[in-house]
Design an enzyme around this catalytic site. Structure first.
Site, PDB file in Angstrom:
ATOM      1  N   LYS A  44       0.949  -1.234   0.100  1.00 27.24           N
ATOM      2  CA  LYS A  44      -0.088  -0.067  -0.114  1.00 27.24           C
ATOM      3  C   LYS A  44       0.864   1.290   0.014  1.00 27.24           C
ATOM      4  O   LYS A  44       0.280   2.457  -0.133  1.00 27.24           O
ATOM      5  CB  LYS A  44      -0.931   0.217   1.335  1.00 27.24           C
ATOM      6  CG  LYS A  44      -1.468  -1.308   1.545  1.00 27.24           C
ATOM      7  CD  LYS A  44      -2.281  -0.765   3.007  1.00 27.24           C
ATOM      8  CE  LYS A  44      -2.862  -2.242   3.499  1.00 27.24           C
ATOM      9  NZ  LYS A  44      -3.179  -2.259   4.782  1.00 27.24           N
ATOM     10  N   GLY A  45       2.113   1.245   0.357  1.00 30.95           N
ATOM     11  CA  GLY A  45       2.954   2.344   0.631  1.00 30.95           C
ATOM     12  C   GLY A  45       3.181   3.308  -0.446  1.00 30.95           C
ATOM     13  O   GLY A  45       3.180   4.427  -0.171  1.00 30.95           O
ATOM     14  N   ASP A 102       7.197   3.286  -2.688  1.00 34.01           N
ATOM     15  CA  ASP A 102       7.495   4.367  -1.906  1.00 34.01           C
ATOM     16  C   ASP A 102       8.947   4.169  -1.287  1.00 34.01           C
ATOM     17  O   ASP A 102       9.606   5.193  -1.193  1.00 34.01           O
ATOM     18  CB  ASP A 102       6.720   4.290  -0.639  1.00 34.01           C
ATOM     19  CG  ASP A 102       6.503   2.812   0.311  1.00 34.01           C
ATOM     20  OD1 ASP A 102       6.926   1.731  -0.670  1.00 34.01           O
ATOM     21  OD2 ASP A 102       6.159   2.796   1.289  1.00 34.01           O
ATOM     22  N   ASP A 105      14.499  -0.934   0.361  1.00 34.73           N
ATOM     23  CA  ASP A 105      15.221  -1.248   1.657  1.00 34.73           C
ATOM     24  C   ASP A 105      16.273  -2.650   1.284  1.00 34.73           C
ATOM     25  O   ASP A 105      17.371  -2.139   0.751  1.00 34.73           O
ATOM     26  CB  ASP A 105      14.228  -1.715   2.823  1.00 34.73           C
ATOM     27  CG  ASP A 105      14.731  -1.764   4.231  1.00 34.73           C
ATOM     28  OD1 ASP A 105      14.865  -0.906   4.868  1.00 34.73           O
ATOM     29  OD2 ASP A 105      15.294  -2.846   4.563  1.00 34.73           O
ATOM     30  N   LYS A 133      17.265   3.474   0.388  1.00 36.45           N
ATOM     31  CA  LYS A 133      18.019   3.306   1.475  1.00 36.45           C
ATOM     32  C   LYS A 133      19.088   2.504   1.098  1.00 36.45           C
ATOM     33  O   LYS A 133      18.981   1.218   1.394  1.00 36.45           O
ATOM     34  CB  LYS A 133      17.626   2.830   2.702  1.00 36.45           C
ATOM     35  CG  LYS A 133      16.540   3.565   3.646  1.00 36.45           C
ATOM     36  CD  LYS A 133      15.843   2.914   4.616  1.00 36.45           C
ATOM     37  CE  LYS A 133      15.317   3.651   5.687  1.00 36.45           C
ATOM     38  NZ  LYS A 133      14.683   2.771   6.833  1.00 36.45           N
ATOM     39  N   PHE A 154      14.018   5.203  10.642  1.00 27.48           N
ATOM     40  CA  PHE A 154      12.588   4.709  10.741  1.00 27.48           C
ATOM     41  C   PHE A 154      11.692   5.844  10.110  1.00 27.48           C
ATOM     42  O   PHE A 154      11.418   6.904  10.968  1.00 27.48           O
ATOM     43  CB  PHE A 154      12.269   4.212  11.884  1.00 27.48           C
ATOM     44  CG  PHE A 154      11.010   3.073  11.743  1.00 27.48           C
ATOM     45  CD1 PHE A 154      10.005   3.454  11.012  1.00 27.48           C
ATOM     46  CD2 PHE A 154      11.167   1.972  12.455  1.00 27.48           C
ATOM     47  CE1 PHE A 154       8.932   2.587  10.910  1.00 27.48           C
ATOM     48  CE2 PHE A 154      10.095   0.857  12.246  1.00 27.48           C
ATOM     49  CZ  PHE A 154       8.988   1.294  11.483  1.00 27.48           C
ATOM     50  N   VAL A 155      11.531   5.906   8.857  1.00 32.49           N
ATOM     51  CA  VAL A 155      10.734   6.940   8.500  1.00 32.49           C
ATOM     52  C   VAL A 155       9.127   6.512   8.154  1.00 32.49           C
ATOM     53  O   VAL A 155       9.080   5.514   7.878  1.00 32.49           O
ATOM     54  CB  VAL A 155      11.248   7.631   7.287  1.00 32.49           C
ATOM     55  CG1 VAL A 155      12.365   8.553   7.383  1.00 32.49           C
ATOM     56  CG2 VAL A 155      11.335   6.416   6.100  1.00 32.49           C
ATOM     57  N   ASP A 161       4.211   3.579   6.440  1.00 35.29           N
ATOM     58  CA  ASP A 161       3.467   3.386   8.032  1.00 35.29           C
ATOM     59  C   ASP A 161       4.436   2.703   8.691  1.00 35.29           C
ATOM     60  O   ASP A 161       5.755   2.395   8.563  1.00 35.29           O
ATOM     61  CB  ASP A 161       2.415   2.406   7.765  1.00 35.29           C
ATOM     62  CG  ASP A 161       2.986   0.880   7.403  1.00 35.29           C
ATOM     63  OD1 ASP A 161       3.884   0.710   6.803  1.00 35.29           O
ATOM     64  OD2 ASP A 161       2.513   0.059   8.268  1.00 35.29           O
TER      65      ASP A 161
HETATM   66  C1  PRP Z   1       7.577  -1.866   1.962  1.00 33.23           C
HETATM   67  C2  PRP Z   1       7.877  -1.096   0.509  1.00 33.23           C
HETATM   68  C3  PRP Z   1       8.376  -2.300  -0.528  1.00 33.23           C
HETATM   69  C4  PRP Z   1       9.071  -3.220   0.576  1.00 33.23           C
HETATM   70  C5  PRP Z   1      10.680  -2.802   0.404  1.00 33.23           C
HETATM   71  O1  PRP Z   1       6.406  -2.693   1.848  1.00 33.23           O
HETATM   72  O2  PRP Z   1       6.763  -0.720   0.123  1.00 33.23           O
HETATM   73  O3  PRP Z   1       7.204  -2.974  -1.025  1.00 33.23           O
HETATM   74  O4  PRP Z   1       8.726  -3.189   1.705  1.00 33.23           O
HETATM   75  O5  PRP Z   1      11.320  -3.549   1.198  1.00 33.23           O
HETATM   76  P1  PRP Z   1      12.773  -4.419   0.546  1.00 33.23           P
HETATM   77  O6  PRP Z   1      13.166  -3.703  -0.431  1.00 33.23           O
HETATM   78  O7  PRP Z   1      13.354  -4.871   1.838  1.00 33.23           O
HETATM   79  O8  PRP Z   1      11.974  -5.571  -0.007  1.00 33.23           O
HETATM   80  P2  PRP Z   1       5.692  -3.168   2.948  1.00 33.23           P
HETATM   81  O9  PRP Z   1       6.030  -4.658   3.190  1.00 33.23           O
HETATM   82  O10 PRP Z   1       5.972  -2.374   4.282  1.00 33.23           O
HETATM   83  O11 PRP Z   1       4.351  -2.831   2.939  1.00 33.23           O
HETATM   84  P3  PRP Z   1       3.275  -1.634   2.771  1.00 33.23           P
HETATM   85  O12 PRP Z   1       3.807  -0.861   1.453  1.00 33.23           O
HETATM   86  O13 PRP Z   1       1.665  -2.332   2.397  1.00 33.23           O
HETATM   87  O14 PRP Z   1       3.437  -0.772   3.989  1.00 33.23           O
END
Ligand code: PRP
Length: 187
Positions: A44-45, A102, A105, A133, A154-155, A161
């Site tokens: 969703k991000g 969004d 990581d 990041k 932690f943003v 979220d």
């Molecule tokens: C976050 C972000 C990416 C993923 C990145 O989603 O939106 O999809 O994590 O992480 P990575 O590079 O370590 O794979 P999240 O799982 O937090 O779900 P959300 O978007 O619904 O908050």
């Protein structure tokens, strides 16, 4: 400012400038491509970034959505990606897909999705993230379009979220450590 936010890392104005720059890069790169241009947001991000980005791109683009989650014993480092909502299009071979995220990581989600969509027959696949990041990377992955590189804080906000909170903040803020306790970082 929200009481759980320690500091604003990226203001609304700075986000707006980054979104405009990325949109201009996409306009420049996709002006002459054959086929459709499909912005594919990963729920969703990415929804807030997607909403602003699609308005700034002047080329005709289509939009679609996927939702994925990590699974396994240690979800955030296992790299096992579960597709919860798939891209269901019969004309994927005519789609130049730009995956919209969004934040990146570890890089595991996007490196998996790029291969998945190529295997599914997409005409081309590139990636676009508002935040990157690079210090957190666990796999070799470089996005094609990056709004802003950020340090390992932690943003939250602008779609991001913690425990489903803070997504609606208009800026990117650093969460107070006492809010997330022992949890280990974003994503
Ligand atoms: C976050 C972000 C990416 C993923 C990145 O989603 O939106 O999809 O994590 O992480 P990575 O590079 O370590 O794979 P999240 O799982 O937090 O779900 P959300 O978007 O619904 O908050």
């Amino acid at each position: 400012m929200n009481k759980d936010i320690k500091a604003i890392m990226i203001s609304e104005e700075e986000i707006g400038a980054a979104v405009s720059r990325v949109a201009a890069e996409i306009d420049r790169d996709y002006g002459n491509v054959e086929g459709r241009v499909l912005l594919l947001a990963i729920l969703k991000g990415s929804v807030v970034f997607m909403g602003d980005l699609m308005k700034k791109i002047t080329l005709p683009v289509e939009i679609d959505f996927m939702k994925v989650s990590s699974y396994g014993a240690d979800t955030k480092s296992s790299g096992n990606i579960n597709i919860i909502l798939d891209l269901a299009r019969k004309d994927i071979d005519s789609c130049n897909i730009i995956i919209v995220e969004d934040i990146i990581d570890s890089g595991k989600t996007l490196s998996y999705l790029v291969e998945y969509l190529r295997h599914k027959g997409a005409k081309s696949v590139r990636t676009c993230t508002l935040l990157d990041k690079p210090s957190r990377r666990e796999v070799d992955f470089t996005p094609d379009y990056v709004g802003l590189e950020v340090e390992d804080e932690f943003v939250v906000g602008y779609g991001l979220d913690y425990d489903e909170q803070y997504r609606a903040l208009p800026y990117i803020g650093i969460l107070r450590p006492e809010v997330y306790g022992e949890s280990e970082g974003n994503a």
